[in-house]
Design an enzyme around this catalytic site. Structure first.
Site, short mmCIF file in Angstrom:
data_model
loop_
_atom_site.label_atom_id
_atom_site.label_comp_id
_atom_site.label_asym_id
_atom_site.label_seq_id
_atom_site.Cartn_x
_atom_site.Cartn_y
_atom_site.Cartn_z
N LYS A 20 -32.50 -11.52 33.92
CA LYS A 20 -33.28 -12.70 33.51
C LYS A 20 -32.81 -13.96 34.23
O LYS A 20 -33.60 -14.74 34.73
CB LYS A 20 -33.16 -12.96 31.99
CG LYS A 20 -33.58 -11.83 31.10
CD LYS A 20 -33.54 -12.23 29.64
CE LYS A 20 -32.17 -12.62 29.12
NZ LYS A 20 -31.20 -11.52 29.06
N ARG A 95 -34.50 -15.61 20.90
CA ARG A 95 -33.79 -14.35 20.67
C ARG A 95 -34.06 -13.79 19.29
O ARG A 95 -33.56 -12.69 18.98
CB ARG A 95 -32.29 -14.59 20.82
CG ARG A 95 -31.71 -14.20 22.18
CD ARG A 95 -30.25 -14.52 22.12
NE ARG A 95 -29.41 -13.81 23.03
CZ ARG A 95 -29.01 -14.27 24.22
NH1 ARG A 95 -29.45 -15.42 24.67
NH2 ARG A 95 -28.17 -13.58 24.94
N ARG A 132 -20.44 -8.34 36.51
CA ARG A 132 -20.98 -9.71 36.56
C ARG A 132 -19.86 -10.74 36.53
O ARG A 132 -18.84 -10.55 35.88
CB ARG A 132 -21.91 -9.90 35.36
CG ARG A 132 -22.50 -11.28 35.29
CD ARG A 132 -23.73 -11.30 34.46
NE ARG A 132 -23.45 -11.33 33.03
CZ ARG A 132 -24.41 -11.47 32.14
NH1 ARG A 132 -25.67 -11.55 32.51
NH2 ARG A 132 -24.11 -11.49 30.85
N ARG A 159 -17.06 -12.74 32.40
CA ARG A 159 -17.29 -13.37 31.09
C ARG A 159 -16.53 -12.59 30.03
O ARG A 159 -16.53 -11.36 30.05
CB ARG A 159 -18.79 -13.34 30.77
CG ARG A 159 -19.54 -14.53 31.31
CD ARG A 159 -21.03 -14.38 31.20
NE ARG A 159 -21.54 -14.10 29.86
CZ ARG A 159 -22.84 -14.16 29.54
NH1 ARG A 159 -23.73 -14.51 30.44
NH2 ARG A 159 -23.24 -13.89 28.32
N ARG A 170 -23.43 -6.55 21.83
CA ARG A 170 -24.55 -7.41 22.22
C ARG A 170 -25.84 -6.60 22.39
O ARG A 170 -26.92 -7.06 22.05
CB ARG A 170 -24.22 -8.16 23.52
CG ARG A 170 -23.18 -9.25 23.28
CD ARG A 170 -22.56 -9.72 24.57
NE ARG A 170 -23.49 -10.36 25.46
CZ ARG A 170 -23.36 -10.38 26.79
NH1 ARG A 170 -22.35 -9.78 27.37
NH2 ARG A 170 -24.24 -11.00 27.51
P1 AMP Z 1 -26.49 -15.33 27.42
O1 AMP Z 1 -25.83 -16.05 28.55
O2 AMP Z 1 -27.97 -15.60 27.35
O3 AMP Z 1 -26.14 -13.87 27.39
O4 AMP Z 1 -25.88 -15.96 26.08
C1 AMP Z 1 -24.50 -15.86 25.80
C2 AMP Z 1 -24.26 -16.05 24.32
O5 AMP Z 1 -24.73 -17.35 23.90
C3 AMP Z 1 -25.01 -15.07 23.42
O6 AMP Z 1 -24.33 -13.83 23.28
C4 AMP Z 1 -25.04 -15.86 22.10
O7 AMP Z 1 -23.77 -15.85 21.47
C5 AMP Z 1 -25.31 -17.27 22.59
N1 AMP Z 1 -26.77 -17.55 22.71
C6 AMP Z 1 -27.46 -17.86 23.85
N2 AMP Z 1 -28.75 -18.06 23.57
C7 AMP Z 1 -28.90 -17.85 22.24
C8 AMP Z 1 -30.02 -17.89 21.36
N3 AMP Z 1 -31.26 -18.15 21.80
N4 AMP Z 1 -29.79 -17.62 20.05
C9 AMP Z 1 -28.56 -17.35 19.58
N5 AMP Z 1 -27.47 -17.29 20.35
C10 AMP Z 1 -27.62 -17.54 21.69
#
Ligand code: AMP
Length: 222
Positions: A20, A95, A132, A159, A170
């Site tokens: 994404k 999400r 990653r 990360r 996740r």
């Molecule tokens: P990502 O980089 O999109 O994988 O986001 C990393 C982390 O940020 C996720 O595992 C959540 O802990 C938090 N996060 C990001 N976007 C959201 C969202 N829309 N709702 C809830 N938590 C989020």
């Protein structure tokens, strides 16, 4: 519309590791739109040590979701900024169904919402996430071909939440909380599924074609 081009509002749905971020970045660049990654916004807040960042850190590191109220507030503020008047590419939001319902309200009157769902088998996701990298200085997600951060030159690291146990958590959370969004959106004419298990350039071409098709479907429905 005063002759201005109609807004292009796009969300990228898909599990962690589906590509994404990479596709959102390319799309934002080619279409002149702001890329809004909620994960990046949160990681920047953690790096900067803001109150929100400090509150979010442990939840993110455990692979859990931040509360809907906080996330909806972040995205509402961001979409109200001037640069999002032409549209946006959202990566990582919504999400949950509550976030999706809130987004519908935010976008109401700002043009159609195009929904791209990236589909990738789980074993490929796990493999991709293991390799990653992000920037240790500014928290930006690294592109595959970078040796150092393309934004600030900082060193690249894995990360914390890309470790195998957290990745499994996740993916579970994704299936429970986010995958239902496919049903939420799939009956809309502006929904398109994309096979994300292909070379990034091929995915990019399909994203582009899906946007053209979804945009004309939205126009025809008006
Ligand atoms: P990502 O980089 O999109 O994988 O986001 C990393 C982390 O940020 C996720 O595992 C959540 O802990 C938090 N996060 C990001 N976007 C959201 C969202 N829309 N709702 C809830 N938590 C989020």
């Amino acid at each position: 519309m005063n002759g201005a081009r109609p807004a292009l509002n796009v969300i990228m749905l898909g599990p962690p590791g589906a590509g994404k971020g990479t596709q959102a970045e390319r799309l934002a660049r080619t279409r002149g739109l702001p890329k809004i990654s909620t994960g990046d916004i949160l990681r920047e807040a953690v790096q900067a040590g803001t109150e929100m960042g400090l509150a979010a850190k442990a939840t993110m590191e455990a692979g859990n979701l931040i509360s809907d109220d906080v996330m909806i507030g972040i995205v509402r503020d961001r979409l109200n900024r001037e640069d999002a008047r032409v549209g946006f590419v959202l990566d990582g939001f919504p999400r949950t169904v509550a976030q999706a319902a809130a987004l519908d309200e935010m976008v109401n009157g700002r043009g159609p919402l195009i929904v791209l769902a990236m589909v990738v088998p789980e074993d490929i996701l796990v493999r991709r996430l293991a390799t990653r990298r992000i920037c240790s200085k500014c928290g930006a997600t690294a592109a595959v071909d970078w040796n150092v951060c393309g934004k600030c030159g900082g060193a690249l690291i894995a990360r914390v939440d890309d470790s195998i146990d957290i990745v499994r958590e996740r993916l579970k959370i994704y299936l429970r909380q986010t995958d239902p969004l496919v049903n939420f959106y799939s009956t809309r004419g502006t929904f398109r599924a994309i096979d994300g298990n292909q070379r990034p350039d091929i995915v990019t071409a399909q994203v582009d074609a899906a946007i053209t098709a979804a945009t004309s479907a939205a126009g025809a429905a008006q």
